[in-house]
Design a protein around this motif. Sequence first.
Motif, PDB file in Angstrom:
ATOM      1  N   MET A  48       0.800  -1.224   0.000  1.00 53.08           N
ATOM      2  CA  MET A  48       0.000   0.000   0.000  1.00 53.08           C
ATOM      3  C   MET A  48       0.834   1.276   0.000  1.00 53.08           C
ATOM      4  O   MET A  48       0.287   2.374  -0.089  1.00 53.08           O
ATOM      5  CB  MET A  48      -0.910   0.027   1.230  1.00 53.08           C
ATOM      6  CG  MET A  48      -2.067  -0.933   1.164  1.00 53.08           C
ATOM      7  SD  MET A  48      -3.160  -0.698  -0.273  1.00 53.08           S
ATOM      8  CE  MET A  48      -3.758   0.956  -0.014  1.00 53.08           C
ATOM      9  N   GLY A  49       2.150   1.167   0.112  1.00 49.08           N
ATOM     10  CA  GLY A  49       2.987   2.352   0.163  1.00 49.08           C
ATOM     11  C   GLY A  49       3.152   2.931   1.548  1.00 49.08           C
ATOM     12  O   GLY A  49       3.729   4.010   1.721  1.00 49.08           O
ATOM     13  N   LEU A  50       2.664   2.222   2.572  1.00 50.18           N
ATOM     14  CA  LEU A  50       2.800   2.682   3.956  1.00 50.18           C
ATOM     15  C   LEU A  50       4.171   2.347   4.536  1.00 50.18           C
ATOM     16  O   LEU A  50       4.592   2.960   5.516  1.00 50.18           O
ATOM     17  CB  LEU A  50       1.708   2.050   4.825  1.00 50.18           C
ATOM     18  CG  LEU A  50       0.271   2.466   4.499  1.00 50.18           C
ATOM     19  CD1 LEU A  50      -0.721   1.549   5.207  1.00 50.18           C
ATOM     20  CD2 LEU A  50       0.031   3.918   4.915  1.00 50.18           C
ATOM     21  N   ALA A  51       4.846   1.375   3.951  1.00 52.67           N
ATOM     22  CA  ALA A  51       6.199   0.986   4.371  1.00 52.67           C
ATOM     23  C   ALA A  51       7.004   0.706   3.108  1.00 52.67           C
ATOM     24  O   ALA A  51       7.224  -0.451   2.739  1.00 52.67           O
ATOM     25  CB  ALA A  51       6.163  -0.244   5.278  1.00 52.67           C
ATOM     26  N   PRO A  52       7.436   1.743   2.405  1.00 55.07           N
ATOM     27  CA  PRO A  52       8.116   1.559   1.111  1.00 55.07           C
ATOM     28  C   PRO A  52       9.381   0.714   1.238  1.00 55.07           C
ATOM     29  O   PRO A  52      10.170   0.901   2.173  1.00 55.07           O
ATOM     30  CB  PRO A  52       8.451   2.991   0.686  1.00 55.07           C
ATOM     31  CG  PRO A  52       7.505   3.859   1.449  1.00 55.07           C
ATOM     32  CD  PRO A  52       7.289   3.162   2.757  1.00 55.07           C
ATOM     33  N   ILE A  78      -6.402  -0.870  -5.299  1.00 51.11           N
ATOM     34  CA  ILE A  78      -5.989  -1.663  -4.144  1.00 51.11           C
ATOM     35  C   ILE A  78      -6.600  -1.045  -2.885  1.00 51.11           C
ATOM     36  O   ILE A  78      -6.522   0.167  -2.682  1.00 51.11           O
ATOM     37  CB  ILE A  78      -4.454  -1.698  -3.979  1.00 51.11           C
ATOM     38  CG1 ILE A  78      -3.781  -2.117  -5.286  1.00 51.11           C
ATOM     39  CG2 ILE A  78      -4.063  -2.657  -2.865  1.00 51.11           C
ATOM     40  CD1 ILE A  78      -2.261  -2.039  -5.235  1.00 51.11           C
ATOM     41  N   ALA A  79      -7.210  -1.867  -2.049  1.00 46.62           N
ATOM     42  CA  ALA A  79      -7.781  -1.389  -0.790  1.00 46.62           C
ATOM     43  C   ALA A  79      -7.277  -2.257   0.354  1.00 46.62           C
ATOM     44  O   ALA A  79      -7.204  -3.482   0.228  1.00 46.62           O
ATOM     45  CB  ALA A  79      -9.301  -1.414  -0.833  1.00 46.62           C
ATOM     46  N   LEU A  80      -6.927  -1.624   1.454  1.00 47.16           N
ATOM     47  CA  LEU A  80      -6.445  -2.326   2.652  1.00 47.16           C
ATOM     48  C   LEU A  80      -7.414  -2.098   3.801  1.00 47.16           C
ATOM     49  O   LEU A  80      -7.751  -0.958   4.123  1.00 47.16           O
ATOM     50  CB  LEU A  80      -5.055  -1.808   3.043  1.00 47.16           C
ATOM     51  CG  LEU A  80      -4.511  -2.240   4.415  1.00 47.16           C
ATOM     52  CD1 LEU A  80      -4.318  -3.757   4.479  1.00 47.16           C
ATOM     53  CD2 LEU A  80      -3.193  -1.523   4.722  1.00 47.16           C
ATOM     54  N   PRO A 153     -12.210  -1.777  -5.402  1.00 41.52           N
ATOM     55  CA  PRO A 153     -10.863  -2.291  -5.695  1.00 41.52           C
ATOM     56  C   PRO A 153     -10.887  -3.517  -6.590  1.00 41.52           C
ATOM     57  O   PRO A 153     -11.879  -4.251  -6.648  1.00 41.52           O
ATOM     58  CB  PRO A 153     -10.335  -2.648  -4.306  1.00 41.52           C
ATOM     59  CG  PRO A 153     -11.563  -3.044  -3.544  1.00 41.52           C
ATOM     60  CD  PRO A 153     -12.636  -2.108  -4.035  1.00 41.52           C
ATOM     61  N   ARG A 154      -9.773  -3.746  -7.272  1.00 39.50           N
ATOM     62  CA  ARG A 154      -9.544  -5.016  -7.960  1.00 39.50           C
ATOM     63  C   ARG A 154      -8.877  -6.004  -7.012  1.00 39.50           C
ATOM     64  O   ARG A 154      -8.949  -7.208  -7.213  1.00 39.50           O
ATOM     65  CB  ARG A 154      -8.645  -4.788  -9.183  1.00 39.50           C
ATOM     66  CG  ARG A 154      -9.223  -3.844 -10.215  1.00 39.50           C
ATOM     67  CD  ARG A 154     -10.466  -4.437 -10.877  1.00 39.50           C
ATOM     68  NE  ARG A 154     -10.177  -5.671 -11.560  1.00 39.50           N
ATOM     69  CZ  ARG A 154      -9.789  -5.759 -12.837  1.00 39.50           C
ATOM     70  NH1 ARG A 154      -9.665  -4.662 -13.549  1.00 39.50           N
ATOM     71  NH2 ARG A 154      -9.553  -6.930 -13.403  1.00 39.50           N
ATOM     72  N   LEU A 155      -8.184  -5.483  -5.991  1.00 40.53           N
ATOM     73  CA  LEU A 155      -7.513  -6.302  -4.975  1.00 40.53           C
ATOM     74  C   LEU A 155      -7.889  -5.776  -3.602  1.00 40.53           C
ATOM     75  O   LEU A 155      -7.646  -4.604  -3.288  1.00 40.53           O
ATOM     76  CB  LEU A 155      -6.001  -6.251  -5.149  1.00 40.53           C
ATOM     77  CG  LEU A 155      -5.160  -6.911  -4.040  1.00 40.53           C
ATOM     78  CD1 LEU A 155      -5.434  -8.409  -3.955  1.00 40.53           C
ATOM     79  CD2 LEU A 155      -3.669  -6.649  -4.262  1.00 40.53           C
TER      80      LEU A 155
END
Length: 239
Positions: A48-52, A78-80, A153-155
């Motif tokens: 998700m880009g929260l921990a690159p 993408i959804a978390l 989302p698709r994922l």
Amino acid sequence: MLEMRRVCVRYGATQVLWDIDLSVGEGEVVAVMGPNGSGKSTIFKAVMGLAPPFAGAISFRGEDITRLPVERHVARGIALVLERRRLFPTMTVRENVLMGAFHAQAAKAADETLRWLQGLFPVLRERGGQIAESLSGGEQQMVAIARGLMSRPRLLILDEPFLGLAPKMVAQVVDLIRAVNAEGIAVLFNEQNVRTSFSIADRGYVIESGRNVVDGTGLGMLEHPDIRRVYLGEQGAAP
């Protein structure tokens, strides 16, 4: 659809993921297993880009998303859904769900999406005006998943979706995962219950100390001797 290749992540000076390989195909359900602190949630945060990552690459539907900001991940499909639901406790169920439609494309289709979700989640129809903190844990989990789906989302990534739920509610969430997947949405989730996880997954991964240990089909994982011995306590399964 989703590809992680040799992904490494650290928090400050502490490395928590080493060369993680993981993939999710179109329409797949994929489970990630491992003990507490093994890095499962960090894998999701990396996606998700929260921990690159500081090394390795992540792609989604053929596009490199390794260092994109979070909002651009959501806009790409993408959804978390974070563990422990993280609802806005004093807002209504409907208000919480609508918070998931914050990017432009999702906002335009919010009414249509909400009607679709009300067909999947009875709690949205029956308790839409109720304050979120008054719901049971299982009902709150349903609302959290519905909020994630508002972005179309698709994922869909679910971080410990069964945490703290009674067995009856776990069964309902399992049914919901299957229903969502039947709509063509891929699902990536982690969970401590080996039998439940791998019985509904097309494929699975076991992560220990931030590293890949075992991967295979869901049913194949249930038959793997190391998993049967370590996670299911079947001493006779030792190689």
